[in-house]
Design a protein around this motif. Structure first.
Motif, PDB file in Angstrom:
ATOM      1  N   PRO A   1       5.043  -3.967   9.064  1.00  0.00           N
ATOM      2  CA  PRO A   1       4.375  -2.666   9.220  1.00  0.00           C
ATOM      3  C   PRO A   1       2.933  -2.639   8.716  1.00  0.00           C
ATOM      4  O   PRO A   1       2.194  -1.718   9.029  1.00  0.00           O
ATOM      5  CB  PRO A   1       5.258  -1.716   8.423  1.00  0.00           C
ATOM      6  N   GLY A   2       2.512  -3.658   7.987  1.00  0.00           N
ATOM      7  CA  GLY A   2       1.132  -3.695   7.514  1.00  0.00           C
ATOM      8  C   GLY A   2       0.173  -4.352   8.480  1.00  0.00           C
ATOM      9  O   GLY A   2      -1.030  -4.403   8.231  1.00  0.00           O
ATOM     10  N   VAL A   3       0.676  -4.861   9.586  1.00  0.00           N
ATOM     11  CA  VAL A   3      -0.174  -5.567  10.546  1.00  0.00           C
ATOM     12  C   VAL A   3      -0.624  -4.598  11.636  1.00  0.00           C
ATOM     13  O   VAL A   3       0.187  -4.012  12.345  1.00  0.00           O
ATOM     14  CB  VAL A   3       0.559  -6.778  11.170  1.00  0.00           C
ATOM     15  N   THR A   4      -1.920  -4.449  11.734  1.00  0.00           N
ATOM     16  CA  THR A   4      -2.545  -3.564  12.716  1.00  0.00           C
ATOM     17  C   THR A   4      -3.140  -4.410  13.828  1.00  0.00           C
ATOM     18  O   THR A   4      -3.732  -5.461  13.563  1.00  0.00           O
ATOM     19  CB  THR A   4      -3.664  -2.743  12.046  1.00  0.00           C
TER      20      THR A   4
ATOM     21  N   GLY B   1     -12.993   1.974  25.061  1.00  0.00           N
ATOM     22  CA  GLY B   1     -11.631   1.857  25.563  1.00  0.00           C
ATOM     23  C   GLY B   1     -10.647   1.203  24.622  1.00  0.00           C
ATOM     24  O   GLY B   1      -9.632   0.678  25.062  1.00  0.00           O
ATOM     25  N   THR B   2     -10.922   1.220  23.324  1.00  0.00           N
ATOM     26  CA  THR B   2     -10.035   0.548  22.374  1.00  0.00           C
ATOM     27  C   THR B   2      -9.015   1.500  21.769  1.00  0.00           C
ATOM     28  O   THR B   2      -9.201   2.719  21.751  1.00  0.00           O
ATOM     29  CB  THR B   2     -10.831  -0.121  21.238  1.00  0.00           C
ATOM     30  N   SER B   3      -7.945   0.903  21.265  1.00  0.00           N
ATOM     31  CA  SER B   3      -6.915   1.663  20.570  1.00  0.00           C
ATOM     32  C   SER B   3      -6.383   0.809  19.427  1.00  0.00           C
ATOM     33  O   SER B   3      -6.607  -0.399  19.371  1.00  0.00           O
ATOM     34  CB  SER B   3      -5.785   2.055  21.513  1.00  0.00           C
ATOM     35  N   GLU B   4      -5.654   1.463  18.541  1.00  0.00           N
ATOM     36  CA  GLU B   4      -5.086   0.809  17.366  1.00  0.00           C
ATOM     37  C   GLU B   4      -3.599   1.141  17.306  1.00  0.00           C
ATOM     38  O   GLU B   4      -3.202   2.268  17.586  1.00  0.00           O
ATOM     39  CB  GLU B   4      -5.799   1.351  16.124  1.00  0.00           C
ATOM     40  N   ASP B   5      -2.793   0.150  16.981  1.00  0.00           N
ATOM     41  CA  ASP B   5      -1.382   0.444  16.760  1.00  0.00           C
ATOM     42  C   ASP B   5      -0.763  -0.595  15.827  1.00  0.00           C
ATOM     43  O   ASP B   5      -1.418  -1.580  15.467  1.00  0.00           O
ATOM     44  CB  ASP B   5      -0.611   0.561  18.081  1.00  0.00           C
ATOM     45  N   ILE B   6       0.473  -0.324  15.435  1.00  0.00           N
ATOM     46  CA  ILE B   6       1.229  -1.208  14.554  1.00  0.00           C
ATOM     47  C   ILE B   6       2.496  -1.588  15.323  1.00  0.00           C
ATOM     48  O   ILE B   6       3.516  -0.913  15.229  1.00  0.00           O
ATOM     49  CB  ILE B   6       1.538  -0.507  13.216  1.00  0.00           C
ATOM     50  N   PRO B   7       2.438  -2.680  16.113  1.00  0.00           N
ATOM     51  CA  PRO B   7       3.516  -2.987  17.046  1.00  0.00           C
ATOM     52  C   PRO B   7       4.679  -3.814  16.495  1.00  0.00           C
ATOM     53  O   PRO B   7       5.666  -4.001  17.186  1.00  0.00           O
ATOM     54  CB  PRO B   7       2.792  -3.773  18.135  1.00  0.00           C
ATOM     55  N   PHE B   8       4.546  -4.319  15.275  1.00  0.00           N
ATOM     56  CA  PHE B   8       5.550  -5.228  14.746  1.00  0.00           C
ATOM     57  C   PHE B   8       6.395  -4.539  13.681  1.00  0.00           C
ATOM     58  O   PHE B   8       5.970  -4.426  12.527  1.00  0.00           O
ATOM     59  CB  PHE B   8       4.889  -6.480  14.173  1.00  0.00           C
ATOM     60  N   PRO B   9       7.617  -4.091  14.019  1.00  0.00           N
ATOM     61  CA  PRO B   9       8.445  -3.362  13.054  1.00  0.00           C
ATOM     62  C   PRO B   9       8.725  -4.144  11.772  1.00  0.00           C
ATOM     63  O   PRO B   9       8.811  -3.558  10.697  1.00  0.00           O
ATOM     64  CB  PRO B   9       9.748  -3.095  13.816  1.00  0.00           C
TER      65      PRO B   9
ATOM     66  N   ALA C   1      -4.280  -7.316   8.728  1.00  0.00           N
ATOM     67  CA  ALA C   1      -3.530  -6.543   7.747  1.00  0.00           C
ATOM     68  C   ALA C   1      -4.595  -5.875   6.876  1.00  0.00           C
ATOM     69  O   ALA C   1      -5.156  -6.507   5.972  1.00  0.00           O
ATOM     70  CB  ALA C   1      -2.614  -7.444   6.931  1.00  0.00           C
ATOM     71  N   LEU C   2      -4.908  -4.636   7.177  1.00  0.00           N
ATOM     72  CA  LEU C   2      -6.036  -3.950   6.538  1.00  0.00           C
ATOM     73  C   LEU C   2      -5.871  -3.769   5.037  1.00  0.00           C
ATOM     74  O   LEU C   2      -6.851  -3.594   4.328  1.00  0.00           O
ATOM     75  CB  LEU C   2      -6.264  -2.596   7.222  1.00  0.00           C
ATOM     76  N   GLU C   3      -4.647  -3.810   4.543  1.00  0.00           N
ATOM     77  CA  GLU C   3      -4.406  -3.600   3.112  1.00  0.00           C
ATOM     78  C   GLU C   3      -4.401  -4.895   2.304  1.00  0.00           C
ATOM     79  O   GLU C   3      -4.400  -4.853   1.077  1.00  0.00           O
ATOM     80  CB  GLU C   3      -3.071  -2.868   2.915  1.00  0.00           C
ATOM     81  N   GLU C   4      -4.362  -6.042   2.957  1.00  0.00           N
ATOM     82  CA  GLU C   4      -4.281  -7.321   2.242  1.00  0.00           C
ATOM     83  C   GLU C   4      -5.637  -7.754   1.720  1.00  0.00           C
ATOM     84  O   GLU C   4      -6.675  -7.443   2.289  1.00  0.00           O
ATOM     85  CB  GLU C   4      -3.706  -8.402   3.151  1.00  0.00           C
TER      86      GLU C   4
END
Length: 119
Positions: free
Chosen positions: A26-29, A15-23, A42-45
């Protein structure tokens, strides 16, 4: 654990989902169960870090035992830890993610918990 492995671990839970809610960030998932967040990263950091919900007593114990685990950055420090993933064994990180998921899922309304097969 790589960013792809961390993402797969989070999304592999029921039941999980992924999103980027902080405009503004944008690097924070975020990863959610239902509508509630159980992991933020932050998957890219580099180094890769993930913030996870934790039982308050366990949070303190983990911080004392592992310098890679600190109070949650920009979060309620009593209930959230920020984990630097690289130095820790992948199995431990998976367990911390699962514990966070379990804590958040337990707080969902009963109807949602039942859809997740969690009474």
């Amino acid at each position: 654990m790589t960013p792809a492995q961390l993402r797969a671990c989070c999304l592999g839970l029921n039941g999980t989902s992924e999103d980027i809610p902080f405009p503004r960030s944008p690097g924070v998932t975020v990863f959610r169960v239902g509508a509630k967040i159980f992991a933020i990263c932050a998957l890219e950091e580099k180094p890769l870090k993930v913030s996870l919900k934790c039982d308050p007593d366990e949070a303190v114990r983990l911080r004392e035992a592992h310098p890679e685990i600190v109070p949650g950055w920009h979060l309620n420090k009593r209930h959230w830890n920020t984990v630097t993933v690289g130095p820790l064994p992948a199995r431990m990180v998976r367990e911390l993610i699962e514990d966070s998921y379990d804590l958040v899922a337990a707080g969902l309304p009963k109807a949602e918990r039942l859809r997740l097969d969690r009474p």
